[in-house]
Design an enzyme around this catalytic site. Structure first.
Site, short mmCIF file in Angstrom:
data_model
loop_
_atom_site.label_atom_id
_atom_site.label_comp_id
_atom_site.label_asym_id
_atom_site.label_seq_id
_atom_site.Cartn_x
_atom_site.Cartn_y
_atom_site.Cartn_z
N SER A 1 0.84 -1.20 0.00
CA SER A 1 0.00 0.00 0.00
C SER A 1 0.87 1.25 0.00
O SER A 1 2.05 1.20 0.31
CB SER A 1 -0.97 0.00 1.19
OG SER A 1 -0.28 0.17 2.39
N ASP A 2 0.24 2.35 -0.35
CA ASP A 2 0.92 3.63 -0.34
C ASP A 2 -0.11 4.70 0.01
O ASP A 2 -1.23 4.68 -0.48
CB ASP A 2 1.55 3.94 -1.70
CG ASP A 2 2.52 5.10 -1.59
OD1 ASP A 2 3.68 4.84 -1.20
OD2 ASP A 2 2.13 6.25 -1.85
N THR A 3 0.30 5.62 0.88
CA THR A 3 -0.60 6.68 1.33
C THR A 3 -0.10 8.02 0.82
O THR A 3 1.09 8.33 0.92
CB THR A 3 -0.71 6.68 2.87
OG1 THR A 3 -1.21 5.41 3.29
CG2 THR A 3 -1.64 7.78 3.35
N GLY B 1 -3.73 3.78 -1.44
CA GLY B 1 -3.85 2.80 -2.50
C GLY B 1 -3.34 1.46 -2.01
O GLY B 1 -2.39 1.40 -1.22
#
Length: 192
Positions: A75-77, A112
């Protein structure tokens, strides 16, 4: 209770203690495996596109190292404020600039996620709108000095002092702001 598709193992590709704790709290058994991935992206991408692109890029780094029974979760924020992505702060001055930008305004936090196995890939994201009240430079400096928020997008953690002190309200999932849209994990895992 079974939280994964039968005969599947979950791999979390994240060093984030927050993501690890959230997955544990959801009841998942998982292994942590990480790889360094270049997080550069095309400057023309918007917030959702950046978060999903980077989550997928991180997952694809594992593609050749997964066994048939493994699903990797990456994930990536992204903190998206006034048409700009506020990444992780490089130093105290950078963190101060970002927090001053967030003061007295709203922004979006977009996380994401990519789930990837040998046969399948699913990419999705979630958006939460966060409203900051005005914060003084003294409050910002106190937060930076005591919490060292250099590993967080936008230079803040909602679960820390600044979240209690400066965030007036949110519209969306608290956990998305922490870095994992927990309500979307199980339904998407069951697609495997």
């Amino acid at each position: 209770m079974q939280f994964l598709p039968p005969n599947k193992k979950l791999i979390l590709a994240s060093k984030s203690p927050r993501r690890q704790q959230l997955l544990r709290d959801l009841g998942f058994d998982f292994e942590v495996r990480t790889m360094e991935v270049n997080e550069e992206h095309d400057a023309s991408l918007n917030g959702v596109e950046i978060a999903e692109h980077l989550a997928e890029k991180k997952a694809l780094a594992f593609k050749d190292n997964l066994s048939e029974d493994e699903i990797v979760l990456t994930s990536d924020t992204v903190v998206w404020c006034k048409g700009e992505s506020l990444a992780k702060a490089e130093n105290e001055e950078h963190a101060r600039e970002m927090l001053q930008k967030l003061s007295g305004t709203s922004h979006e936090v977009i996380t994401g996620v990519c789930l990837l196995s040998k046969e399948k890939s699913i990419v999705f994201s979630d958006i939460t709108k966060v409203y900051f009240q005005e914060i003084t430079i003294e409050e910002i400096d106190y937060y930076i000095k005591h919490y060292r928020p250099f590993d967080k997008a936008g230079a803040y953690g909602i679960q820390e002092w600044i979240g209690m002190w400066a965030i007036e309200k949110i519209e969306g999932s608290y956990f998305t702001v922490m870095g994992l849209p927990t309500h979307l994990i199980q339904p998407n895992l069951m697609k495997f």
